[in-house]
Motif scaffolding. Structure first.
Motif, PDB file in Angstrom:
ATOM      1  N   VAL A 168       0.855  -1.187   0.000  1.00 21.14           N
ATOM      2  CA  VAL A 168       0.000   0.000   0.000  1.00 21.14           C
ATOM      3  C   VAL A 168       0.891   1.237   0.000  1.00 21.14           C
ATOM      4  CG1 VAL A 168      -1.761   1.300   1.243  1.00 21.14           C
ATOM      5  CG2 VAL A 168      -1.815  -1.206   1.254  1.00 21.14           C
ATOM      6  N   SER A 169       0.715   2.094  -0.982  1.00 21.86           N
ATOM      7  CA  SER A 169       1.528   3.310  -1.059  1.00 21.86           C
ATOM      8  C   SER A 169       0.722   4.519  -1.505  1.00 21.86           C
ATOM      9  CB  SER A 169       2.694   3.097  -2.030  1.00 21.86           C
ATOM     10  OG  SER A 169       2.214   2.797  -3.331  1.00 21.86           O
ATOM     11  N   SER A 170      -0.588   4.392  -1.508  1.00 22.27           N
ATOM     12  CA  SER A 170      -1.448   5.492  -1.940  1.00 22.27           C
ATOM     13  C   SER A 170      -2.632   5.628  -0.993  1.00 22.27           C
ATOM     14  CB  SER A 170      -1.953   5.249  -3.370  1.00 22.27           C
ATOM     15  OG  SER A 170      -2.760   4.084  -3.418  1.00 22.27           O
ATOM     16  N   ILE A 171      -3.305   6.757  -1.099  1.00 23.98           N
ATOM     17  CA  ILE A 171      -4.526   6.990  -0.323  1.00 23.98           C
ATOM     18  C   ILE A 171      -5.625   7.415  -1.284  1.00 23.98           C
ATOM     19  CG2 ILE A 171      -3.377   7.586   1.837  1.00 23.98           C
ATOM     20  CD1 ILE A 171      -3.724  10.525   1.109  1.00 23.98           C
ATOM     21  N   ALA A 172      -6.841   7.069  -0.928  1.00 27.79           N
ATOM     22  CA  ALA A 172      -7.982   7.390  -1.785  1.00 27.79           C
ATOM     23  C   ALA A 172      -8.479   8.802  -1.507  1.00 27.79           C
ATOM     24  CB  ALA A 172      -9.105   6.386  -1.566  1.00 27.79           C
ATOM     25  N   ILE A 173      -8.715   9.547  -2.566  1.00 27.05           N
ATOM     26  CA  ILE A 173      -9.343  10.862  -2.463  1.00 27.05           C
ATOM     27  C   ILE A 173     -10.768  10.704  -2.977  1.00 27.05           C
ATOM     28  CG2 ILE A 173      -9.276  13.283  -3.157  1.00 27.05           C
ATOM     29  CD1 ILE A 173      -6.312  12.982  -3.668  1.00 27.05           C
ATOM     30  N   ASP A 178      -7.048   7.709  -6.576  1.00 23.95           N
ATOM     31  CA  ASP A 178      -5.935   7.474  -5.655  1.00 23.95           C
ATOM     32  C   ASP A 178      -4.826   8.495  -5.839  1.00 23.95           C
ATOM     33  OD1 ASP A 178      -7.241   5.282  -4.654  1.00 23.95           O
ATOM     34  OD2 ASP A 178      -6.207   3.849  -5.954  1.00 23.95           O
ATOM     35  N   LEU A 179      -4.184   8.821  -4.728  1.00 26.07           N
ATOM     36  CA  LEU A 179      -3.014   9.694  -4.734  1.00 26.07           C
ATOM     37  C   LEU A 179      -1.816   8.882  -4.274  1.00 26.07           C
ATOM     38  CD1 LEU A 179      -1.606  12.474  -4.885  1.00 26.07           C
ATOM     39  CD2 LEU A 179      -2.267  12.821  -2.490  1.00 26.07           C
ATOM     40  N   GLY A 180      -0.861   8.651  -5.167  1.00 25.50           N
ATOM     41  CA  GLY A 180       0.321   7.888  -4.817  1.00 25.50           C
ATOM     42  C   GLY A 180       1.283   8.698  -3.975  1.00 25.50           C
ATOM     43  N   LEU A 181       1.759   8.102  -2.895  1.00 30.85           N
ATOM     44  CA  LEU A 181       2.680   8.791  -1.993  1.00 30.85           C
ATOM     45  C   LEU A 181       4.077   8.194  -2.014  1.00 30.85           C
ATOM     46  CD1 LEU A 181       0.396   9.262   1.162  1.00 30.85           C
ATOM     47  CD2 LEU A 181       0.885  10.929  -0.629  1.00 30.85           C
ATOM     48  N   SER A 344     -20.380  12.048  11.368  1.00 29.14           N
ATOM     49  CA  SER A 344     -20.095  10.659  11.013  1.00 29.14           C
ATOM     50  C   SER A 344     -20.967  10.195   9.852  1.00 29.14           C
ATOM     51  CB  SER A 344     -20.301   9.747  12.224  1.00 29.14           C
ATOM     52  OG  SER A 344     -19.316   9.972  13.198  1.00 29.14           O
ATOM     53  N   ILE A 345     -22.249  10.562   9.888  1.00 27.57           N
ATOM     54  CA  ILE A 345     -23.141  10.211   8.770  1.00 27.57           C
ATOM     55  C   ILE A 345     -22.641  10.865   7.487  1.00 27.57           C
ATOM     56  CG2 ILE A 345     -25.460  10.527   7.826  1.00 27.57           C
ATOM     57  CD1 ILE A 345     -26.527  10.301  10.698  1.00 27.57           C
ATOM     58  N   PHE A 346     -22.296  12.134   7.572  1.00 31.61           N
ATOM     59  CA  PHE A 346     -21.817  12.866   6.398  1.00 31.61           C
ATOM     60  C   PHE A 346     -20.535  12.242   5.856  1.00 31.61           C
ATOM     61  CE2 PHE A 346     -19.685  16.838   4.665  1.00 31.61           C
ATOM     62  CZ  PHE A 346     -20.428  16.844   3.497  1.00 31.61           C
ATOM     63  N   GLY A 347     -19.586  11.971   6.749  1.00 31.19           N
ATOM     64  CA  GLY A 347     -18.321  11.380   6.327  1.00 31.19           C
ATOM     65  C   GLY A 347     -18.482   9.986   5.751  1.00 31.19           C
ATOM     66  N   THR A 348     -19.374   9.199   6.349  1.00 32.16           N
ATOM     67  CA  THR A 348     -19.622   7.841   5.852  1.00 32.16           C
ATOM     68  C   THR A 348     -20.226   7.878   4.453  1.00 32.16           C
ATOM     69  OG1 THR A 348     -19.971   7.033   8.112  1.00 32.16           O
ATOM     70  CG2 THR A 348     -20.826   5.676   6.312  1.00 32.16           C
ATOM     71  N   VAL A 349     -21.162   8.784   4.225  1.00 30.90           N
ATOM     72  CA  VAL A 349     -21.758   8.930   2.897  1.00 30.90           C
ATOM     73  C   VAL A 349     -20.705   9.321   1.862  1.00 30.90           C
ATOM     74  CG1 VAL A 349     -23.368  10.278   1.508  1.00 30.90           C
ATOM     75  CG2 VAL A 349     -24.070   9.444   3.754  1.00 30.90           C
ATOM     76  N   ILE A 350     -19.838  10.261   2.223  1.00 31.28           N
ATOM     77  CA  ILE A 350     -18.757  10.673   1.314  1.00 31.28           C
ATOM     78  C   ILE A 350     -17.866   9.498   0.985  1.00 31.28           C
ATOM     79  CG2 ILE A 350     -16.650  12.064   1.134  1.00 31.28           C
ATOM     80  CD1 ILE A 350     -18.047  14.256   2.668  1.00 31.28           C
ATOM     81  N   ALA A 351     -17.518   8.712   2.010  1.00 26.73           N
ATOM     82  CA  ALA A 351     -16.646   7.554   1.805  1.00 26.73           C
ATOM     83  C   ALA A 351     -17.284   6.536   0.867  1.00 26.73           C
ATOM     84  CB  ALA A 351     -16.324   6.913   3.139  1.00 26.73           C
ATOM     85  N   LEU A 352     -18.566   6.273   1.079  1.00 27.43           N
ATOM     86  CA  LEU A 352     -19.249   5.247   0.276  1.00 27.43           C
ATOM     87  C   LEU A 352     -19.533   5.721  -1.141  1.00 27.43           C
ATOM     88  CD1 LEU A 352     -21.746   3.822   2.932  1.00 27.43           C
ATOM     89  CD2 LEU A 352     -19.550   2.873   2.214  1.00 27.43           C
ATOM     90  N   VAL A 353     -20.054   6.927  -1.279  1.00 26.36           N
ATOM     91  CA  VAL A 353     -20.396   7.446  -2.604  1.00 26.36           C
ATOM     92  C   VAL A 353     -19.135   7.844  -3.368  1.00 26.36           C
ATOM     93  CG1 VAL A 353     -21.641   9.245  -3.856  1.00 26.36           C
ATOM     94  CG2 VAL A 353     -22.644   8.245  -1.800  1.00 26.36           C
ATOM     95  N   GLY A 354     -18.177   8.449  -2.639  1.00 31.40           N
ATOM     96  CA  GLY A 354     -16.954   8.904  -3.298  1.00 31.40           C
ATOM     97  C   GLY A 354     -16.070   7.779  -3.773  1.00 31.40           C
ATOM     98  N   GLY A 355     -16.323   6.568  -3.261  1.00 32.04           N
ATOM     99  CA  GLY A 355     -15.517   5.429  -3.676  1.00 32.04           C
ATOM    100  C   GLY A 355     -16.119   4.619  -4.798  1.00 32.04           C
ATOM    101  N   LEU A 356     -17.297   5.043  -5.255  1.00 29.55           N
ATOM    102  CA  LEU A 356     -17.972   4.292  -6.334  1.00 29.55           C
ATOM    103  C   LEU A 356     -17.253   4.492  -7.675  1.00 29.55           C
ATOM    104  CD1 LEU A 356     -21.714   4.984  -5.446  1.00 29.55           C
ATOM    105  CD2 LEU A 356     -20.394   2.911  -5.015  1.00 29.55           C
TER     106      LEU A 356
END
Length: 356
Positions: A168-173, A178-181, A344-356
């Motif tokens: 693992v060398s990147s993080i999801a935006i 993904d942003l490679g680090l 938490s609800i807002f962040g969870t929605v961003i995580a789920l929708v933003g990862g589609l």
């Protein structure tokens, strides 16, 4: 299949809460019998070394007589739950018991070990604190010289494991990809772990930290579940369940405080969970109150340094500022709980929708 996955998350969570409720009275009796509390009320600035008269006035009767180390209930209930379901799964293979075992090498070993190691480090700090004859001043492990460096080292080691072993060398935006680090992933991992630990200053009012942390871990359980990391979802929910058992006894008036044996283990573990779900960038949203608390301390220190001692808040962290302006502690706690649920609800929605 989804029903079995829900059961795999739900049953261990209820078990962790139940185990915590059973253990709590015994742990509480032990803590009171051995007077495991600070010998002197109040505090001094852990970073600046300066006096904190407003904080000391607000808490002049709260620190002595109420034990520390209530966080033992959280990690011990998780430990017992993991042991029970792993043992049943080994004894009864090819049954529901095996399917309910959520301890797996690829999902839960790292956060589980991190939780225990971090909690033991915090336990050592708490033991030194309550045994210090002079009270908190001079007691416990030094924040700047011991605790933060050790947590940073832990972050470097686990970050290296992610980089070299898990590739693992990147993080999801969210929404962007993904942003490679590269090798910078390792110090970034350590920085996040230290930053999240700094949010542990939220543990200062009855019920505050427990409600916030339980909500945050449950949010990551939801994220992991929808990523089909069911073992990780179960583990995160189990931590939430154990924290709720602690919270049952920590709501005002607190029977005991969480302190470092809870905070270090939980924040370091949460860091690992955030990276395992690849949703570390939504962590400041989901765990908003933790970052508000640590951010308020940083702003206060910078303001005093650059503005000739002038403060932004009457007292930092920010939850104590609200106490200082007259809010009852229970009102601060409940309003921060509301903020945490919404963020938490807002962040969870961003995580789920933003990862589609």
């Amino acid at each position: 299949m989804i029903v079995l996955d829900v059961i795999k998350v739900f049953i261990p969570t209820v078990a962790a809460f139940s185990i915590g409720m059973i253990l709590a009275p015994f742990i509480s009796d032990f803590l009171y019998a051995n007077k495991m509390w600070k010998k002197k009320s109040g505090n001094t600035g852990s970073i600046t070394g300066g006096d904190t008269p407003i904080f000391n006035k607000l808490h002049k009767t709260k620190d002595t007589g109420t034990p520390r180390m209530g966080g033992i209930i959280i990690w011990l209930s998780v430990l017992v739950t993991v042991f029970i379901f792993a043992t049943l799964g080994a004894i009864f293979p090819d049954t529901l018991a095996e399917k309910l075992n959520f301890l797996s090498r690829n999902q839960t070993w790292i956060p589980f070990v991190t939780l225990i190691l971090g909690s033991l480090l915090g336990l050592l700090d708490d033991l030194l604190t309550v045994s210090a004859s002079g009270g908190y001043v001079g007691g416990g492990l030094s924040l700047l010289r011991v605790r933060i460096p050790l947590i940073a080292l832990m972050g470097l080691l686990i970050g290296s494991w992610f980089f070299f072993k898990l590739d693992v060398s990147s993080i999801a935006i969210p929404f962007l990809g993904d942003l490679g680090l590269g090798l910078l992933f390792i110090p970034f991992f350590s920085l996040v772990m230290v930053a999240l630990f700094s949010g542990g200053v939220i543990d200062g009012i009855d019920g505050l930290a427990g409600g916030i942390i339980a909500t945050v871990f449950f949010s990551y359980a939801v994220i992991a579940f929808f990523q089909n990391q069911i073992d990780l979802a179960a583990f995160s929910a189990v931590v939430s369940g154990g924290t709720l058992a602690f919270l049952w006894f920590n709501i005002p008036p607190a029977r005991f405080y969480m302190t470092e044996t809870g905070i270090i283990g939980l924040t370091t573990c949460l860091t690992v969970v955030a990276f395992l779900t690849d949703q570390v960038l939504v962590l400041p949203i989901i765990a908003l109150p933790l970052f508000l608390a640590s951010g308020s301390v940083i702003l206060q220190l910078v303001s005093k340094k650059l503005r000739g001692g002038k403060k932004i808040f009457l007292v930092a962290p920010i939850h104590h500022h609200f106490e200082a302006i007259g809010w009852p502690s229970y009102k601060v706690t409940m309003r921060f709980w509301i903020i945490t649920i919404l963020s938490s609800i807002f962040g969870t929605v961003i995580a789920l929708v933003g990862g589609l």
